[in-house]
Scaffold this active site. Structure first.
Site, PDB file in Angstrom:
ATOM      1  N   GLU A  42       2.301   1.762  -3.346  1.00  0.00           N
ATOM      2  CA  GLU A  42       1.283   2.268  -4.274  1.00  0.00           C
ATOM      3  C   GLU A  42       1.201   3.799  -4.190  1.00  0.00           C
ATOM      4  O   GLU A  42       1.165   4.490  -5.201  1.00  0.00           O
ATOM      5  CB  GLU A  42      -0.084   1.641  -3.940  1.00  0.00           C
ATOM      6  N   HIS A  43       1.194   4.328  -2.969  1.00  0.00           N
ATOM      7  CA  HIS A  43       1.176   5.787  -2.811  1.00  0.00           C
ATOM      8  C   HIS A  43       2.474   6.403  -3.326  1.00  0.00           C
ATOM      9  O   HIS A  43       2.466   7.443  -3.970  1.00  0.00           O
ATOM     10  CB  HIS A  43       1.049   6.158  -1.327  1.00  0.00           C
ATOM     11  N   GLU A  93       4.915   9.227   2.816  1.00  0.00           N
ATOM     12  CA  GLU A  93       3.768   8.387   2.457  1.00  0.00           C
ATOM     13  C   GLU A  93       3.546   7.246   3.447  1.00  0.00           C
ATOM     14  O   GLU A  93       2.427   6.801   3.635  1.00  0.00           O
ATOM     15  CB  GLU A  93       3.955   7.815   1.046  1.00  0.00           C
ATOM     16  N   HIS A 115       0.822  -1.201   0.000  1.00  0.00           N
ATOM     17  CA  HIS A 115       0.000   0.000   0.000  1.00  0.00           C
ATOM     18  C   HIS A 115       0.868   1.269   0.000  1.00  0.00           C
ATOM     19  O   HIS A 115       0.617   2.217  -0.746  1.00  0.00           O
ATOM     20  CB  HIS A 115      -0.902  -0.051   1.247  1.00  0.00           C
ATOM     21  N   GLU A 130      -4.058   6.985   7.424  1.00  0.00           N
ATOM     22  CA  GLU A 130      -5.195   6.386   6.714  1.00  0.00           C
ATOM     23  C   GLU A 130      -5.607   5.064   7.379  1.00  0.00           C
ATOM     24  O   GLU A 130      -6.785   4.819   7.632  1.00  0.00           O
ATOM     25  CB  GLU A 130      -4.800   6.153   5.247  1.00  0.00           C
TER      26      GLU A 130
HETATM   27 ZN   LIG Z   1      -4.125   4.626   0.604  1.00  0.00          ZN
END
Ligand SMILES: [Zn+2]
Length: 499
Positions: A70-71, A145, A67, A167
């Site tokens: 991905e960012h 991130e 994840h 998040e």
């Molecule tokens: Zn995310």
């Protein structure tokens, strides 16, 4: 143009071309010889073109490295060094869809546009981002991130911050997410599905720059990629561009990313977990009860389609027998079910929300008694027919909500392609649907219930109950941990964090 099987077009060898009549398209499967990349082109008249690049990315741990990556790859690359190309893109582009998604075993970068020039630009930005990101050059990308220590002044309190860290802290505060996470962990203790690809906030700070880079180096290689093109487009131009700009710079290597199968259990499990509520909230009627079953293989097209129909039959409407039985028994205020077939080993579950922990045994009894009765007496054929019709209508309509049709198809393709089965298996559903229609005269769904639910030992009962003050207690532990860490730092190290 007409392409020939076995011929190579700009480095891509055409392996197969087949009509997919269910969606009025032709599927062309290619392999890029030099780099080992796979490419699927769904040729059709849709002018809302879709491109995506996906990688098989089984998580190695709970740090959320898939994840965070991905960012991070969207924070600048070789050709597009600006800090926020993604944000800039959204502003200036005519795209109809632009996103990046981390799943439990894959990471996907899709774009869609009706404008040729725009489509080409987006493809370029995404390919450059995934194959040549700035993450090696700028370690601050992981810190921003993923996670970092934050300190406003040297005497202040040290905290964790980071886009994904924050998040996921939000995600893990919901009972639904706690249930979903726990269910995967319990049902798949020995495979990557037992791990959290999104990142568990308690584990995210364990991720190092070295592990982060190693994950990119290993999995973001063309040999581990699944490229997808969809719509009314000039395929040769795109193949040429992808080959010349990107894939021709790579040599195929073996990438071990296959998803191992979880061996079935010898007995069902029962698990109780807690989720946080504030110390002032009341705890009554806030427990989630859930029965979860592992159902066959995600590559079994008929089984997956049948289970999506069975879910509707049992739980899809207020009159659906399983839903009605649970509501009538006073178990939970809201009862639903889901069938998750986007993984190698799909799962089916029944959930009662806003129930109480003492009702767990009763919940299981009602589910099993109702299912046994349905098998013994046979499911009402009108209900069977209505459920099949409803699913068939959805399939023909191919409505994927906010996602363009081409992207919906793409995700369905990955549901088999990622596990080395033919990419269009789930799109070619007619044969499976015909076979399922035998249920109108035969005990088809009754047999599924017997085999995959009543006799299934690879299953678990979950009680997810609220715990007052749990979040506060965890926050205290983290504060303590960080205070101890800070106490070990030198003045210079502290100054470096503040700066
Ligand atoms: Zn995310």
């Amino acid at each position: 143009m007409k392409m020939q099987i076995g011929e190579t077009y700009h480095g891509f060898k055409l392996q197969e071309s087949r009509p997919v009549k269910e969606i009025n398209a032709t599927a062309h499967t290619f392999r890029h010889d030099k780099s080992g990349a796979r490419l699927l082109f769904l040729e059709c008249g849709d002018d809302n073109k879709v491109f995506s690049v996906s990688f098989r990315t089984p998580p190695p741990d709970n740090t959320g490295v898939p994840h965070i990556l991905e960012h991070s790859v969207l924070c600048g690359s070789r050709k597009f060094p600006l800090k926020e190309p993604f944000v800039e893109l959204i502003k200036g582009s005519l795209n109809t869809y632009l996103n990046a998604m981390t799943f439990s075993d894959k990471t996907m970068y899709p774009v869609a546009s009706q404008n040729d020039k725009d489509f080409h630009n987006l493809m370029d930005v995404y390919l450059d981002a995934v194959f040549f990101p700035n993450i090696y050059k700028y370690p601050e990308i992981l810190r921003q991130e993923g996670w970092h220590y934050e300190l406003d002044d040297p005497a202040g309190e040290l905290t964790y911050k980071g886009v994904v860290y924050n998040e996921m802290k939000g995600v893990f505060s919901s009972p639904e997410a706690v249930l979903e996470r726990k269910a995967q962990e319990i049902l798949f203790p020995d495979t990557p599905y037992g791990l959290e690809s999104g990142g568990d906030p308690d584990h995210i700070p364990a991720l190092t720059q070295e592990q982060f880079e190693a994950f990119h180096r290993k999995y973001y290689h063309p040999a581990n990629s699944y490229l997808y093109l969809y719509g009314d487009l000039r395929i040769e131009e795109h193949l040429q561009f992808i080959n010349e700009e990107y894939l021709s710079h790579f040599d195929a290597i073996p990438v071990e990313s296959s998803i191992p199968e979880q061996p079935p259990f010898t007995a069902p499990k029962a698990v109780t977990v807690e989720y946080p509520i504030s110390s002032t909230e009341r705890a009554g009627d806030k427990t989630f009860l859930s029965l979860n079953y592992v159902v066959g293989r995600g590559t079994d097209v008929e089984l997956c389609l049948a289970f999506s129909i069975l879910k509707h039959m049992l739980l899809g409407t207020p009159a659906a027998p399983l839903k009605k039985a649970l509501i009538d028994a006073g178990i939970g205020k809201d009862v639903s079910g889901s069938f998750n077939d986007g993984i190698l080993q799909p799962t089916f579950n029944v959930v009662a929300r806003n129930a109480n922990a003492e009702q767990a045994k009763k919940f299981q009894e009602v589910v099993e008694t109702t299912l046994r009765q349905l098998v013994a007496q046979g499911i009402d054929k009108r209900l069977v027919e209505a459920s099949i019709n409803s699913r068939e209508f959805q399939l023909r309509e191919a409505n994927y909500g906010t996602r363009p049709k081409g992207l919906g198809y793409n995700i369905e393709c990955l549901d088999s392609w990622l596990y080395d089965a033919p990419p269009t298996a789930h799109l070619e559903y007619d044969a499976a649907l015909d076979s399922i229609k035998n249920a109108l005269t035969q005990p088809y769904f009754e047999k599924l219930i017997e085999k995959y639910l009543l006799q299934n030992k690879h299953s678990a009962l979950f009680v997810v109950k609220p715990a007052r003050g749990l979040a506060e207690a965890r926050a205290r532990e983290i504060r303590q941990e960080l205070a101890e860490y800070k106490a070990r730092l030198t003045e210079q190290e502290i100054a470096a964090i503040v700066a």
